[in-house]
Design an enzyme around this catalytic site. Structure first.
Site, short mmCIF file in Angstrom:
data_model
loop_
_atom_site.label_atom_id
_atom_site.label_comp_id
_atom_site.label_asym_id
_atom_site.label_seq_id
_atom_site.Cartn_x
_atom_site.Cartn_y
_atom_site.Cartn_z
CD GLU A 196 -16.54 -0.68 21.31
OE1 GLU A 196 -17.61 -1.23 21.61
OE2 GLU A 196 -15.45 -1.30 21.26
CG HIS B 221 -9.98 -5.91 13.57
ND1 HIS B 221 -11.11 -6.66 13.59
CD2 HIS B 221 -9.43 -6.01 14.81
CE1 HIS B 221 -11.24 -7.20 14.79
NE2 HIS B 221 -10.24 -6.81 15.55
#
Lengths: 368, 325
Positions: free
Chosen positions: B60, B129
């Site tokens: 990321e 998530h």
């Protein structure tokens, strides 16, 4: 009978750094040529130019430290001892290359197009210190962030189909421990972008020594994991640094993907001018051999023997440089302090409603 | 005009942005051939080529750091972070780097980056998530934070976000991806980045919500109507900046307010809205500001999710208490 081994980890460990263990060198400590073929690549003018750049950088360091001690600057990271690594590498890049410096790389940024006055403004914390005419971002404080950003710029350059152009970034060996350094190398490797990663291994990340920074034998071998070619270079030999950076640039610019360079250099002084004292964490015995490798000594010896340089010329040139730096400081001092109103105006392209209200408030406050 | 899902609307918006500006780039983990794990970028690589819509290595910080380098070399990046819970790996790129670029270069450089990421709970996913982390981003100067609650807004807002020259954190509510459908024009239109939406007009109480809680508020309002309580719903859409004009105008009319957020109660968007009301509209209130939010625990494991998340019943109860104060 000894039990058969599936794998000899001890052997692997012992040999991992071997490919990188012979740093590129052209001039040794005594100014003697150890690589005649590479030496033949330089004209006399080029040699004198590199010498002058190192003298310029040392003078910049001395004058800037003096300003710092007078309390006339903000943050400053000394560059004393790293002149060959910094001037050698940056001299190999072209104006169109995109530079991502860290906070110790002001001299390279100036060579790439920023002015000394702008760098003093950067040190003082004025926005005008970032508005230089060079294809570069400001000196990065988060050491590692510039590596992923540079990988992005290298990809941008590739997508723009810019010819004969690379992106290049500097960090120290401490910065090589940051995850972003690996991510930057890995991304540039994966996308085969024209990126040159330069890690100036100056021995110390503030008080933390290189040997403890990583158990890897060299920083250069970290390139292996990203699948990019890497090299160690004698970072006290300006000629070797120039030649290696030039090769790296040409390799990357030709579309062959990124390169990693580890320069073996040394920070002679403190980490920063803000109270760091190296005598707390290192010994004179450690420092002595590095001072013997002073990058200015060896090229000075070589050039003096050739009749291309003299100590008098060097002193005269350093004094001229220092006069320029004093003028630059006056120029920086003359710049008006920033207004909070202006800071609010530039936070977004179009100020948000809450910021518009705050602009009104600070306009009133700052017009008094 | 056809009815489309929230996620289809997002895909269409990105498609239009890619068609209009050849400098727009879409990338992230799995976004290329796979079309993203939720298929938000489905078909775009086929249409625009792997040079403009591409998958990246799994990192990321690399993705968002690379966005900055691409932006300063003239590109308009639309990176995807696969789940908002993974965004902390890239926090330096967002908070310490891209949000400051315009400021640092006195407006001579910008970072036209739209970070897309799914967020929000209620889908029984694995840890990290389905979290709600919008609170982190609204506190960062230089960032716009946007979240649509309808398919129409999703398309109009994503186009506005990509066209904007400042970095935008574009939060896509996971629960709404396929549960929400609405009329979405096929052609280009935009929804402004800093305007709240009056979803439903009412006169007794203002319910301020965003993202997945807007539909909960709509359910609550139907129940309240049975008892002749007329509630107005405001969808913030923009979490930073806040559209206080729309909020205050509503409170002047209803004199009661319930602020709803799916995220934990501590700090955050709801607290900021309450603070703005106390500064700008407290004299119009007939009752204290009421807040509905998740409790201050770490986001729960899926089995406890339905109790933990604020529901229509919680909103209804808060609205009744406020009106009857």
């Amino acid at each position: 009978m000894a039990e058969a081994k599936a794998v000899d980890f001890a052997k692997i460990k012992a040999e991992e750094g071997a490919a990188f263990a012979k740093p590129v060198q052209i001039l040794d400590n005594d100014g003697k040529v150890v690589n005649k073929d590479l030496m033949a690549n330089f004209t006399d003018d080029q040699l004198v130019d590199l010498m002058k750049k190192m003298v310029w950088e040392r003078a910049l360091h001395e004058q800037t430290m003096s300003f710092s001690q007078q309390g006339r600057l903000g943050f400053y990271a000394p560059t004393w001892g790293e002149e060959a690594s910094e001037m050698g590498t940056v001299s190999a890049f072209k104006k169109q290359d995109f530079m991502f410096p860290a906070y110790r790389d002001l001299p390279q940024l100036i060579q790439h197009g920023a002015t000394v006055a702008q760098m003093y403004l950067w040190s003082k914390g004025h926005v005008k210190g970032n508005l230089f005419d060079a294809r570069a971002l400001r000196p990065q404080i988060i050491i590692g962030a510039q590596m992923v950003e540079m990988a992005g710029a290298a990809l941008g350059i590739k997508k723009n189909k810019e010819r004969d152009t690379v992106a290049f970034a500097y960090t120290g060996e401490g910065g090589s421990s940051q995850g972003d350094t690996y991510e930057g190398m890995n991304f540039a490797g994966a996308f085969q972008s024209p990126a040159v990663f330069i890690i100036q291994n100056n021995g110390w990340a503030i008080s933390y020594p290189r040997k403890k920074q990583t158990h890897a034998e060299t920083i250069a071998q970290k390139g292996v994991a990203a699948g990019i070619p890497a090299v160690q270079v004698d970072g006290m030999d300006v000629l070797a640094c120039y030649e290696v950076a030039k090769e790296a640039r040409e390799f990357a610019a030709a579309g062959n993907g990124p390169v990693l360079i580890e320069t073996l250099t040394y920070r002679f002084g403190a980490h920063s001018s803000a109270g760091d004292d190296p005598s707390r964490y290192r010994t004179k015995e450690e420092e002595k051999p590095w001072f013997d490798k002073d990058p200015l000594i060896r090229l000075r010896k070589y050039l003096t023997d050739k009749g291309l340089w003299s100590e008098d010329e060097e002193k005269k040139y350093a004094d001229e440089c220092k006069d320029d730096f004093k003028k630059a400081m006056k120029e920086a001092d003359a710049v008006e302090p920033e207004k909070v109103t202006d800071m609010l105006k530039r936070t977004f392209e179009v100020p948000t409603p809450d910021i518009k209200e705050q602009i009104k408030k600070y306009e009133a406050k700052e017009s008094k | 005009m056809a009815k489309k899902t929230y996620i289809k609307a997002i895909t269409e918006g990105i498609d239009i942005a890619l068609a209009e500006d050849p400098k727009t780039l879409v990338f992230g983990e799995d976004v290329g051939k796979n079309g993203g794990v939720f298929r938000a970028t489905n078909g775009l690589q086929k249409k625009y080529g792997a040079d403009r819509v591409f998958s990246t290595p799994l990192a990321e910080s690399g993705i968002l750091g690379m966005s900055i380098g691409l932006a300063v070399t003239g590109w308009r990046p639309v990176p995807e972070i696969q789940f908002s819970g993974f965004i902390f790996e890239a926090l330096d790129s967002i908070v310490a780097q891209m949000s400051r670029i315009r400021f640092q270069y006195n407006g001579t450089k910008n970072a036209p980056i739209t970070i897309r990421t799914p967020y929000g709970g209620g889908t029984h996913t694995a840890e990290l998530h389905g979290d709600d982390f919008e609170n982190f981003f609204v506190g960062v100067p230089g960032l716009r934070v946007v979240t649509p609650s309808s398919a129409y807004d999703a398309k109009g807002l994503i186009i506005s976000a990509i066209e904007n020259n400042d970095p935008v954190v574009f939060l896509e509510n996971l629960r709404l991806y396929r549960s929400v459908k609405g009329e979405v024009p096929d052609d280009k239109y935009t929804v402004p980045l800093d305007k709240a939406n009056v979803v439903q007009e009412g006169k007794d109480v203002t319910i301020i919500a965003y993202g997945g809680e807007v539909s909960e508020a709509q359910k609550a309002v139907k129940k309240l109507a049975k008892d002749n309580i007329s509630a107005e719903i405001i969808d913030l859409r923009s979490l930073y900046p806040l559209d206080t004009d729309t909020i205050f105008a509503s409170i002047k009319k209803t004199h009661h307010v319930v602020i709803v957020q799916e995220a934990q109660k501590q700090a955050g968007v709801g607290a900021q809205v309450a603070s703005a009301i106390s500064e700008g509209a407290i004299m119009y209130l007939d009752a204290p500001v009421s807040r509905v939010a998740a409790p201050n625990s770490v986001y729960p494991f899926p089995q406890a999710e339905n109790v933990w998340l604020p529901t229509a019943n919680d909103i209804e109860e808060a609205a009744r208490d406020t009106v009857n104060y």
